[in-house]
Every structure is written in C-alpha cells, then in structure tokens.
Scaffold this motif. Structure first.
Motif, mmCIF file in Angstrom:
data_model
loop_
_atom_site.group_PDB
_atom_site.id
_atom_site.type_symbol
_atom_site.label_atom_id
_atom_site.label_comp_id
_atom_site.label_asym_id
_atom_site.label_seq_id
_atom_site.Cartn_x
_atom_site.Cartn_y
_atom_site.Cartn_z
ATOM 1 N N LYS A 57 9.160 -4.599 2.127
ATOM 2 C CA LYS A 57 8.025 -5.218 2.787
ATOM 3 C C LYS A 57 6.827 -4.918 1.476
ATOM 4 O O LYS A 57 6.539 -3.806 0.833
ATOM 5 N N VAL A 58 6.222 -5.830 1.224
ATOM 6 C CA VAL A 58 5.081 -5.796 0.237
ATOM 7 C C VAL A 58 4.100 -6.689 0.500
ATOM 8 O O VAL A 58 3.876 -7.331 1.619
ATOM 9 N N VAL A 59 2.606 -6.558 -0.107
ATOM 10 C CA VAL A 59 1.578 -7.106 0.333
ATOM 11 C C VAL A 59 1.571 -8.215 -0.835
ATOM 12 O O VAL A 59 1.739 -8.142 -1.867
ATOM 13 N N SER A 60 1.292 -9.611 -0.235
ATOM 14 C CA SER A 60 1.103 -10.636 -1.110
ATOM 15 C C SER A 60 -0.080 -11.407 -0.868
ATOM 16 O O SER A 60 -0.574 -11.471 0.223
ATOM 17 N N PHE A 61 -0.711 -12.038 -1.765
ATOM 18 C CA PHE A 61 -1.790 -12.686 -1.619
ATOM 19 C C PHE A 61 -2.045 -13.851 -3.022
ATOM 20 O O PHE A 61 -1.437 -13.359 -3.986
ATOM 21 N N SER A 62 -2.792 -14.962 -2.729
ATOM 22 C CA SER A 62 -3.194 -15.482 -3.609
ATOM 23 C C SER A 62 -4.843 -15.858 -3.799
ATOM 24 O O SER A 62 -5.239 -16.130 -2.732
ATOM 25 N N VAL A 63 -5.438 -15.860 -4.960
ATOM 26 C CA VAL A 63 -6.819 -15.951 -4.974
ATOM 27 C C VAL A 63 -7.018 -17.107 -6.288
ATOM 28 O O VAL A 63 -6.342 -17.156 -7.048
ATOM 29 N N LYS A 64 -8.268 -17.624 -6.176
ATOM 30 C CA LYS A 64 -8.873 -18.665 -6.821
ATOM 31 C C LYS A 64 -10.594 -17.806 -7.254
ATOM 32 O O LYS A 64 -11.005 -17.512 -6.461
ATOM 33 N N PHE A 65 -10.750 -18.099 -8.648
ATOM 34 C CA PHE A 65 -11.772 -17.766 -8.941
ATOM 35 C C PHE A 65 -12.367 -18.177 -10.473
ATOM 36 O O PHE A 65 -11.533 -19.163 -10.955
ATOM 37 N N VAL A 66 -13.731 -18.177 -10.880
ATOM 38 C CA VAL A 66 -14.205 -18.782 -11.907
ATOM 39 C C VAL A 66 -14.569 -17.703 -13.094
ATOM 40 O O VAL A 66 -14.880 -16.668 -12.670
ATOM 41 N N LEU A 67 -14.059 -17.878 -14.225
ATOM 42 C CA LEU A 67 -14.310 -17.117 -15.357
ATOM 43 C C LEU A 67 -14.855 -18.012 -16.467
ATOM 44 O O LEU A 67 -14.873 -19.487 -16.434
ATOM 45 N N ILE A 68 -15.793 -17.492 -17.114
ATOM 46 C CA ILE A 68 -16.488 -18.372 -18.288
ATOM 47 C C ILE A 68 -15.664 -18.238 -19.596
ATOM 48 O O ILE A 68 -15.440 -16.955 -19.981
ATOM 49 N N LYS A 80 -14.004 -22.057 -16.128
ATOM 50 C CA LYS A 80 -12.452 -22.476 -16.034
ATOM 51 C C LYS A 80 -12.064 -21.461 -14.714
ATOM 52 O O LYS A 80 -12.324 -20.554 -14.255
ATOM 53 N N SER A 81 -11.569 -22.571 -13.737
ATOM 54 C CA SER A 81 -10.715 -22.169 -12.549
ATOM 55 C C SER A 81 -9.734 -21.272 -12.707
ATOM 56 O O SER A 81 -8.560 -22.124 -13.306
ATOM 57 N N ILE A 82 -9.336 -20.077 -12.330
ATOM 58 C CA ILE A 82 -8.303 -19.245 -12.387
ATOM 59 C C ILE A 82 -7.567 -19.419 -10.950
ATOM 60 O O ILE A 82 -8.344 -18.929 -10.231
ATOM 61 N N VAL A 83 -6.370 -19.382 -11.069
ATOM 62 C CA VAL A 83 -5.426 -18.780 -9.671
ATOM 63 C C VAL A 83 -4.639 -17.839 -10.144
ATOM 64 O O VAL A 83 -4.105 -17.686 -11.221
ATOM 65 N N TYR A 131 1.448 5.512 -5.621
ATOM 66 C CA TYR A 131 1.093 4.443 -6.664
ATOM 67 C C TYR A 131 1.602 3.183 -6.178
ATOM 68 O O TYR A 131 2.516 3.219 -5.177
ATOM 69 N N TYR A 132 1.158 2.024 -6.750
ATOM 70 C CA TYR A 132 1.852 0.967 -6.466
ATOM 71 C C TYR A 132 2.133 0.116 -7.571
ATOM 72 O O TYR A 132 1.752 0.299 -8.594
ATOM 73 N N ILE A 133 2.966 -0.864 -7.549
ATOM 74 C CA ILE A 133 3.399 -1.801 -8.631
ATOM 75 C C ILE A 133 2.816 -3.263 -8.140
ATOM 76 O O ILE A 133 2.907 -3.747 -7.264
ATOM 77 N N SER A 134 1.984 -3.709 -9.270
ATOM 78 C CA SER A 134 1.434 -5.029 -8.931
ATOM 79 C C SER A 134 2.004 -5.953 -10.048
ATOM 80 O O SER A 134 2.322 -5.645 -11.170
ATOM 81 N N ILE A 135 2.380 -7.159 -9.330
ATOM 82 C CA ILE A 135 3.048 -8.451 -10.115
ATOM 83 C C ILE A 135 2.398 -9.616 -9.901
ATOM 84 O O ILE A 135 1.872 -10.063 -8.954
ATOM 85 N N ASN A 136 1.398 -9.730 -11.049
ATOM 86 C CA ASN A 136 0.555 -11.026 -11.101
ATOM 87 C C ASN A 136 0.882 -12.227 -11.766
ATOM 88 O O ASN A 136 1.355 -12.153 -12.879
ATOM 89 N N PHE A 137 0.995 -13.447 -11.279
ATOM 90 C CA PHE A 137 1.115 -14.786 -11.919
ATOM 91 C C PHE A 137 -0.293 -15.268 -11.958
ATOM 92 O O PHE A 137 -0.753 -15.665 -10.989
ATOM 93 N N ILE A 138 -0.481 -15.782 -13.325
ATOM 94 C CA ILE A 138 -1.931 -16.083 -13.319
ATOM 95 C C ILE A 138 -1.902 -17.330 -14.284
ATOM 96 O O ILE A 138 -1.298 -17.272 -15.184
ATOM 97 N N GLU A 139 -2.840 -18.252 -14.066
ATOM 98 C CA GLU A 139 -2.975 -19.652 -14.844
ATOM 99 C C GLU A 139 -4.328 -20.232 -14.377
ATOM 100 O O GLU A 139 -4.918 -19.938 -13.332
ATOM 101 N N GLU A 140 -4.667 -21.157 -15.147
ATOM 102 C CA GLU A 140 -5.783 -21.943 -15.011
ATOM 103 C C GLU A 140 -5.495 -23.001 -13.945
ATOM 104 O O GLU A 140 -4.304 -23.834 -14.162
ATOM 105 N N PHE A 141 -6.256 -23.342 -13.092
ATOM 106 C CA PHE A 141 -6.216 -24.195 -11.966
ATOM 107 C C PHE A 141 -6.072 -25.677 -12.386
ATOM 108 O O PHE A 141 -6.851 -25.822 -13.252
ATOM 109 N N ASN A 142 -5.108 -26.400 -11.872
ATOM 110 C CA ASN A 142 -4.717 -27.659 -11.988
ATOM 111 C C ASN A 142 -4.834 -28.028 -13.695
ATOM 112 O O ASN A 142 -5.206 -29.249 -14.149
ATOM 113 N N LYS A 143 -4.134 -27.203 -14.562
ATOM 114 C CA LYS A 143 -4.077 -27.553 -15.920
ATOM 115 C C LYS A 143 -2.715 -27.832 -16.264
ATOM 116 O O LYS A 143 -2.135 -28.838 -16.430
ATOM 117 N N GLU A 144 -1.746 -26.813 -16.096
ATOM 118 C CA GLU A 144 -0.344 -27.064 -16.339
ATOM 119 C C GLU A 144 0.445 -26.801 -14.910
ATOM 120 O O GLU A 144 1.385 -27.660 -14.944
#
Length: 196
Positions: free
Chosen positions: A136-147, A153-156, A167-180
């Motif tokens: 059992k893990v916690v999962s979520f996906s967010v979108k936000f803007v960085l300058i 730039k919209s980031i997901v 403690y917890y382990i975080s595994i994050n997959f990050i990229e610019e929205f609608n680029k690649e």
C-alpha cells in the motif's frame, strides 16, 4: 544513536546498470537507459553494505527535516540542456505516520502547504492509496507553474510515496507539460518498481 554522514554526489552515464536497488530499505527500479544518474553514493553504499537495525535506519534516513536524495535521473545533461529536463527523483524524508491512512492525511496536509508556494498548483489525480508491488502506497499527480528564464513553464509530477518506519520513500516522475510527454515511458518504469 544518531548517525551522521557526509554525502557526496557523482554524475555518471548509464550504460551497464540495469536496476537501481537499495537493499537496506527494500526498493528497486529499472533504470532509464542512457539517462544521466546523480546518486548519493555514500548513503547508498552504507544502506547496501551494512546491516543496520531498524532504529539505525530511521536515524540515518530521518536525521533532519529535509529530504535525503538517493538518486536522480536526468534525460539530458543539466550542464548542456537549457530548459525543463524530464527527471526521476528517489529520496527519503522523515514522518511520524504509523498507518497508511494517517500517512495519506500527512501527504494531503503537506501538499496543501506546497500549494501556497507553487503557482497554479492543481491535482491531476488527488492523493490516494494504491497497491504498488504488493504494498500500500500513496500516489498522486500534480501540475504547477515554474518560471524559467522569465517564461512560465507548466510542470507535471507523478509521485509514489512508500511509508516505512519513521520515514518514507518518494519516487517522483517530473517533466514539462505537453512538451515531450514521457508518460508512457514513466509508466513502464513504474511497473518495474519492486518493494520489500
């Protein structure tokens, strides 16, 4: 007992390595071929080569309030690429959560604080408890803007948080929205995650 280590990072090209594994905390994932790796060699060597007690692991991985970076993968060389780079980050951070339900509330509260500092922060998928590699893990996906260089730039970011003891382990997959759009590739890697 407090364990204090000085961390150093190295950047290497990934050609021979097939899996990133940290035996001491029970996580492994297939590495993205030909991406650049920046890893915390000293902490990883300690976790993989020594049999720490649970108390020692908690002290090692939660000795401060900031995240301990274990490894980061970059699709492009950060020193040569100008822009938002598709990135995978694996790190640890302390938590007092004792159950997955309590941990979910903790993540929701943490994200509410992050929302105050990031522009246009919105959920694509709200935090939820899912099963990943039989755990059992916690999962979520967010979108936000960085300058970046004066431009918005919209980031997901798609995240998986694995509750451990203290403690917890975080595994994050990050990229610019609608680029690649690396979503299919990221999902393939997510399916290779193994948790003990």
């Amino acid at each position: 007992m407090r364990i204090f280590l000085f961390f150093y990072f190295s950047v290497v090209s990934l050609h021979a390595q097939e899996r990133f594994e940290v035996k001491g905390i029970g996580i492994s994932i297939k590495v993205p071929q030909d991406w650049l790796e920046m890893k915390n060699s000293e902490i990883l060597d300690n976790l993989n080569n020594y049999d720490f007690t649970e108390e020692q692991k908690i002290n090692l991985l939660s000795s401060n309030n900031s995240a301990n970076e274990l490894v980061t993968y970059y699709k492009y060389n950060p020193s040569k690429f100008n822009g938002i780079i598709p990135t995978i980050k694996i790190r640890t951070r302390n938590t007092s959560s004792k159950s997955i339900a309590e941990f979910l509330k903790f993540i929701e509260a943490s994200n509410n604080e992050v929302r105050k500092t990031l522009k246009n922060f919105e959920y694509q998928i709200k935090p939820e408890v899912i099963t990943l590699s039989g755990k059992k893990v916690v999962s979520f996906s967010v979108k936000f803007v960085l300058i970046h260089n004066g431009k918005e730039k919209s980031i997901v970011s798609k995240s998986y948080y694995v509750l451990k003891n203290g403690y917890y382990i975080s595994i994050n997959f990050i990229e610019e929205f609608n680029k690649e759009n690396n979503e299919v590739f990221f999902n393939e890697l997510i399916n290779t995650i193994q948790l003990d």
